[in-house]
Design a protein around this motif. Structure first.
Motif, PDB file in Angstrom:
ATOM      1  N   TYR A 226       0.830  -1.206   0.000  1.00 38.68           N
ATOM      2  CA  TYR A 226       0.000   0.000   0.000  1.00 38.68           C
ATOM      3  C   TYR A 226       0.861   1.251   0.000  1.00 38.68           C
ATOM      4  O   TYR A 226       0.591   2.225  -0.711  1.00 38.68           O
ATOM      5  N   VAL A 227       1.903   1.256   0.840  1.00 40.17           N
ATOM      6  CA  VAL A 227       2.746   2.443   0.961  1.00 40.17           C
ATOM      7  C   VAL A 227       3.455   2.732  -0.359  1.00 40.17           C
ATOM      8  O   VAL A 227       3.515   3.889  -0.806  1.00 40.17           O
ATOM      9  N   LEU A 228       3.979   1.694  -0.991  1.00 40.97           N
ATOM     10  CA  LEU A 228       4.685   1.873  -2.251  1.00 40.97           C
ATOM     11  C   LEU A 228       3.744   2.416  -3.324  1.00 40.97           C
ATOM     12  O   LEU A 228       4.110   3.314  -4.089  1.00 40.97           O
ATOM     13  N   GLU A 229       2.521   1.891  -3.394  1.00 42.16           N
ATOM     14  CA  GLU A 229       1.536   2.414  -4.346  1.00 42.16           C
ATOM     15  C   GLU A 229       1.284   3.898  -4.088  1.00 42.16           C
ATOM     16  O   GLU A 229       1.179   4.694  -5.017  1.00 42.16           O
ATOM     17  N   ALA A 230       1.171   4.273  -2.812  1.00 41.81           N
ATOM     18  CA  ALA A 230       0.907   5.675  -2.470  1.00 41.81           C
ATOM     19  C   ALA A 230       2.063   6.569  -2.901  1.00 41.81           C
ATOM     20  O   ALA A 230       1.857   7.663  -3.449  1.00 41.81           O
TER      21      ALA A 230
ATOM     22  N   TYR B  27      11.296  -3.087  -0.392  1.00 46.11           N
ATOM     23  CA  TYR B  27      10.164  -3.685  -1.099  1.00 46.11           C
ATOM     24  C   TYR B  27      10.128  -3.204  -2.550  1.00 46.11           C
ATOM     25  O   TYR B  27       9.845  -3.970  -3.470  1.00 46.11           O
ATOM     26  N   ALA B  28      10.443  -1.916  -2.759  1.00 52.15           N
ATOM     27  CA  ALA B  28      10.447  -1.356  -4.109  1.00 52.15           C
ATOM     28  C   ALA B  28      11.502  -2.038  -4.976  1.00 52.15           C
ATOM     29  O   ALA B  28      11.260  -2.333  -6.146  1.00 52.15           O
TER      30      ALA B  28
ATOM     31  N   LYS C  28      -2.568  -3.487  -5.885  1.00 51.56           N
ATOM     32  CA  LYS C  28      -1.335  -4.197  -6.186  1.00 51.56           C
ATOM     33  C   LYS C  28      -0.174  -3.221  -6.212  1.00 51.56           C
ATOM     34  O   LYS C  28      -0.345  -2.040  -6.447  1.00 51.56           O
ATOM     35  N   SER C  29       1.054  -3.758  -6.036  1.00 48.36           N
ATOM     36  CA  SER C  29       2.203  -2.877  -5.981  1.00 48.36           C
ATOM     37  C   SER C  29       3.251  -3.187  -7.024  1.00 48.36           C
ATOM     38  O   SER C  29       4.343  -2.684  -6.983  1.00 48.36           O
ATOM     39  N   THR C  30       2.947  -4.087  -7.946  1.00 46.36           N
ATOM     40  CA  THR C  30       3.946  -4.443  -8.931  1.00 46.36           C
ATOM     41  C   THR C  30       4.035  -3.391 -10.004  1.00 46.36           C
ATOM     42  O   THR C  30       3.128  -2.608 -10.218  1.00 46.36           O
TER      43      THR C  30
END
Length: 244
Positions: free
Chosen positions: A112-116, A160-161, A237-239
């Motif tokens: 979620y954080v990466l998407e944001a 994570y990124a 999703k974060s991909t």
């Protein structure tokens, strides 16, 4: 704008009272739950150097108000009707580039954080945080820094990124802004006619967008599109290859 007073010492030793004006930080609040929005309003209004300039109850309204008001900070719920918080963040980043965006969410995982962050946010505050933490976040992002609620850390998000960089491209990232709007409203259970009325486009255009969505997302029919939309709304999703 607010003002404070200071003592001004003249060369002759006399003391004069001078007024020093400063600009309050302007805040736009976007939260669809009325009772939560009212609580946040009371919190922000109690802080002297913060000025609440607007409130939005859905994503469409949030984008329009941000563009018109150009606030210093947008405090934005992740899950919004009309347009989800990530799409709001993307559009506000383009239309009001000086506005710093803080996402409010109940989810603390790195996806979620990466998407944001990819959408343009610079702060991520969990909804179970204390009032002082949101105020601190506003001041942090206004000074050019990022802010993450515990237990989120910038190091964990960066790790994570890096892991996600080599993953296949999420087809969601190939959708246009209008297609994402149609997908969001589909997830909310709105019919083609309702979407047409909400977005001020013809029913035929809605169906055209839905056909493009099915092609890009690899779904075969309307039922699968609705299922995908609901899953996407509940778990972003974060991909994808884009950096944060």
């Amino acid at each position: 704008m607010d003002a404070t007073a200071r003592l001004d010492h003249s060369p002759g030793g006399s003391v004069a009272l001078a007024r020093v004006e400063f600009m309050a930080l302007t805040i736009l609040l976007a939260e669809d739950h009325r009772i939560v929005r009212q609580g946040l309003r009371l919190l922000l209004e109690a802080v002297p150097d913060l000025e609440l300039v607007g409130e939005a109850a859905d994503g469409l309204e949030a984008v329009h108000l941000a563009e018109r008001l150009q606030p210093n900070v947008l405090v934005l719920d992740l899950m919004m009707p009309g347009r989800d918080g990530l799409e709001v963040a993307r559009q506000v980043t383009r239309r009001s580039p000086r506005t710093r965006i803080i996402i409010l969410s109940m989810h603390s995982n790195e996806a979620y954080v990466l998407e944001a962050l990819r959408a343009g946010a610079v702060g991520f505050v969990l909804k179970d945080s204390g009032a002082e933490e949101l105020v601190q976040a506003i001041r942090y992002v206004s000074s050019g820094r990022r802010f993450f609620s515990e237990p989120i850390s910038e190091q964990a998000v960066a790790a994570y990124a890096r892991k996600a960089t080599g993953a296949p491209v999420d087809p969601f990232h190939t959708l246009t802004a209008r297609e994402r709007e149609v997908l969001q409203l589909t997830a909310e259970g709105q019919s083609g006619a309702e979407i047409s009325e909400r977005l001020f486009i013809s029913p035929r255009t809605v169906e055209s967008h839905r056909a493009n969505l099915m092609r890009k997302l690899g779904v075969r029919n309307q039922k699968e599109l609705v299922r995908y939309a609901m899953q996407r709304a509940s778990l972003p999703k974060s991909t994808g290859p884009r950096g944060c």
